[in-house]
Write a protein that holds these residues in place. Structure first.
Motif, PDB file in Angstrom:
ATOM      1  N   ALA A   1       0.845  -1.201   0.000  1.00  0.00           N
ATOM      2  CA  ALA A   1       0.000   0.000   0.000  1.00  0.00           C
ATOM      3  C   ALA A   1       0.877   1.246   0.000  1.00  0.00           C
ATOM      4  CB  ALA A   1      -0.922  -0.003   1.203  1.00  0.00           C
ATOM      5  N   ASP A   2       2.064   1.104  -0.563  1.00  0.00           N
ATOM      6  CA  ASP A   2       3.046   2.192  -0.618  1.00  0.00           C
ATOM      7  C   ASP A   2       3.819   2.057  -1.920  1.00  0.00           C
ATOM      8  OD1 ASP A   2       5.270   3.878  -0.401  1.00  0.00           O
ATOM      9  OD2 ASP A   2       5.556   3.470   1.732  1.00  0.00           O
ATOM     10  N   ALA A   3       3.789   3.091  -2.751  1.00  0.00           N
ATOM     11  CA  ALA A   3       4.451   3.034  -4.057  1.00  0.00           C
ATOM     12  C   ALA A   3       5.948   2.795  -3.934  1.00  0.00           C
ATOM     13  CB  ALA A   3       4.191   4.319  -4.838  1.00  0.00           C
ATOM     14  N   GLY A   4       6.522   3.129  -2.785  1.00  0.00           N
ATOM     15  CA  GLY A   4       7.943   2.924  -2.592  1.00  0.00           C
ATOM     16  C   GLY A   4       8.315   1.503  -2.224  1.00  0.00           C
ATOM     17  N   LYS A   5       7.303   0.641  -2.060  1.00  0.00           N
ATOM     18  CA  LYS A   5       7.568  -0.734  -1.641  1.00  0.00           C
ATOM     19  C   LYS A   5       7.127  -1.770  -2.664  1.00  0.00           C
ATOM     20  CE  LYS A   5       7.313   0.421   3.289  1.00  0.00           C
ATOM     21  NZ  LYS A   5       6.636   0.143   4.578  1.00  0.00           N
ATOM     22  N   PHE A   6       6.906  -1.343  -3.922  1.00  0.00           N
ATOM     23  CA  PHE A   6       6.570  -2.316  -4.957  1.00  0.00           C
ATOM     24  C   PHE A   6       7.714  -3.317  -5.101  1.00  0.00           C
ATOM     25  CE2 PHE A   6       3.898   1.098  -7.277  1.00  0.00           C
ATOM     26  CZ  PHE A   6       2.799   0.789  -6.504  1.00  0.00           C
ATOM     27  N   PRO A   7       7.429  -4.591  -5.355  1.00  0.00           N
ATOM     28  CA  PRO A   7       8.506  -5.568  -5.546  1.00  0.00           C
ATOM     29  C   PRO A   7       9.277  -5.284  -6.829  1.00  0.00           C
ATOM     30  CG  PRO A   7       6.381  -6.528  -6.109  1.00  0.00           C
ATOM     31  CD  PRO A   7       6.089  -5.196  -5.487  1.00  0.00           C
ATOM     32  N   PRO A   8      10.505  -5.785  -6.949  1.00  0.00           N
ATOM     33  CA  PRO A   8      11.283  -5.569  -8.164  1.00  0.00           C
ATOM     34  C   PRO A   8      10.519  -6.077  -9.390  1.00  0.00           C
ATOM     35  CG  PRO A   8      12.645  -6.522  -6.442  1.00  0.00           C
ATOM     36  CD  PRO A   8      11.238  -6.579  -5.945  1.00  0.00           C
ATOM     37  N   PRO A   9      10.617  -5.400 -10.523  1.00  0.00           N
ATOM     38  CA  PRO A   9       9.911  -5.825 -11.742  1.00  0.00           C
ATOM     39  C   PRO A   9      10.617  -6.999 -12.414  1.00  0.00           C
ATOM     40  CG  PRO A   9      11.158  -3.819 -12.168  1.00  0.00           C
ATOM     41  CD  PRO A   9      11.314  -4.106 -10.710  1.00  0.00           C
ATOM     42  N   VAL A  10      10.367  -8.204 -11.928  1.00  0.00           N
ATOM     43  CA  VAL A  10      11.105  -9.382 -12.391  1.00  0.00           C
ATOM     44  C   VAL A  10      10.423 -10.139 -13.520  1.00  0.00           C
ATOM     45  CG1 VAL A  10      12.236  -9.704 -10.153  1.00  0.00           C
ATOM     46  CG2 VAL A  10      10.034 -10.802 -10.600  1.00  0.00           C
TER      47      VAL A  10
END
Length: 203
Positions: free
Chosen positions: A12-21
């Motif tokens: 619920a935080d844009a800074g904590k999205f998982p790496p785009p793998v």
């Protein structure tokens, strides 16, 4: 088609999205449209929580999905976004959604396809039209899927799909039933094409 799927994270935080793998496919729709049921039908599991209370999903949930036997890396990531358009959802919570939903839809580099879910039993809604306009302006590929298609007769289904196509300004809507599995293989075909970079948006 059998797949392996597992829950990865809830954000619920844009800074904590998982790496785009891996290529990502986002699922969007009004609260209570049957989004979790569609996800579970595609994954062949009950990883996505199905609730009778609209607006339960209040974060972006990521699921790793693979269709290769014993392949432990995701072929695609399913991304379950919070439902919209339900008045009882806390205004405080819904006010936070644009802070992480908008950045995801606008800036996520590996977002390959948006699956927009609409209920074939419900006339075109302004909230759905706004979402499609947003995706067009953001230059995102999308497919519109009509859920709960098993609840209508063939003639009424055709009529309902036509009304939705005209009201939403789209050329095609894929009918889908989580109950019968109708539409599952066709939606998987579209998802795999998008993940491979060969799919065409139904805009």
């Amino acid at each position: 088609m059998k797949v392996q799927a597992q829950f990865v994270t809830s954000v619920a935080d844009a800074g904590k999205f998982p790496p785009p793998v891996a290529p990502e496919v986002a699922f969007l729709g009004r609260s209570n449209v049957g989004k979790s049921s569609v996800l579970n039908t595609l994954m062949g599991s009950r990883l996505a929580h199905v609730s009778s209370s609209p607006g339960r999903t209040q974060a972006i949930n990521f699921f790793a999905v693979s269709w290769k036997p014993q392949h432990y890396l995701a072929d695609v990531m399913f991304v379950d976004l919070p439902g919209y358009g339900y008045a009882r959802v806390s205004k405080r919570v819904s006010a936070e959604w644009p802070k992480f939903i908008d950045p995801y839809l606008k800036k996520r580099p590996n977002l390959a396809l948006c699956v927009v879910l609409v209920d074939v039993n419900v006339p075109p809604q302004a909230s759905d039209m706004h979402l499609l306009d947003f995706l067009r302006k953001s230059e995102r590929d999308f497919i519109v899927v009509g859920t709960k298609s098993d609840r209508l007769s063939n003639n009424r289904l055709r009529q309902g799909l036509k009304e939705l196509q005209e009201g939403l300004g789209v050329e095609e809507i894929l009918p889908f039933s989580a109950k019968s599995g109708s539409g599952r293989e066709e939606l998987w075909r579209i998802i795999r094409q998008a993940a491979a970079g060969t799919g065409a948006a139904h805009a």
